[in-house]
Scaffold this motif. Sequence first.
Motif: not given
Length: 302
Positions: A223-227, A236-249, A262-270
């Motif tokens: 995920s993208y945690y910037g502003d 930007w993270n809205t578009y990152f989510k679209k790619i993540q869903k596309a990869q699952t599909r 599949s858990k990269t998007p949920s690893m967190g900003a840390g």
Amino acid sequence: MKRTITQRTITVFFLATVFLMILMPQDVWAKKKKIDIIVFAGQSNMMGHGDAEKAPALKKNAGYAYLPVTGKGKLSPLTEPFGRDESDGYFMNFYMGENYATGSMVTAFVNAYYSQTKTPVLAVPASMLGTGSQSWSSRRYKGVVNRTKAAKAAAKKAGYSVRHIYMVWLQGESDATAMQREADGTNESGMNADVYIKNVKSMYKKIKKQAKTEKCFVIRIPSYYGDMKDPYGTGWNTYFKKIQKAQTRLCDENQDFVMIYSKTPSMGAGYMQEDRLHITQQGLNRIGNAAGKNAGKYAKKN
């Protein structure tokens, strides 16, 4: 009399040997060392912009690297930063004079894969920062093909029998940022989820045919945690989510693609660096360990 006994003994031994060779598997008599070739393809997070000193040490007998520029034609030690000086006409690690290959997930991946399969890995670097799926589909795939073929030849030269050839794919951040809308409401480059899937499928179809790879293992982008936002105020993270869903599909609908993490998007900003785009070495180690374990399980099962 002595001569007759000798001839008879030789005859009996010969017949017994032939009999055993018929009954026993061929690999008992001529066993070759086996190795799996894994090509690590994608953009900067696959290349690894982490900290090599915090990467794990390679386990004994876990594998090697094929370095197509600095170690052409031979097997080299697998060390971090992986693939640092392997820039050529298809792949490059530099941006504004800085080498971005500073520490990757590859060693962690190979360790985990080897723990599952007990078969060493020949790891091949094939990544370039800031690259979109269209460039991979139109020309960059050729670099993957060239490097895979060269790695296979080097493995055979070193006395190995190649068991599996896989590709690991971590890419899509550039496609996500290309989705952002312009002031007139259109998407930059016409990019959307369907176009991304089409490009990746086209890329891998050519790699599979020409390099004889078996599967494309997919790691979802973070995920993208910037502003950063587009002109309409969409983050930007809205578009990152679209790619993540596309990869699952992509993996759900196509048997050539297997999701191994599949858990990269949920690893967190840390687990992200200050630029909010690049994964820390701690995060790369975590992804590599889990993805390598899952890939190894797949290889064992298949």
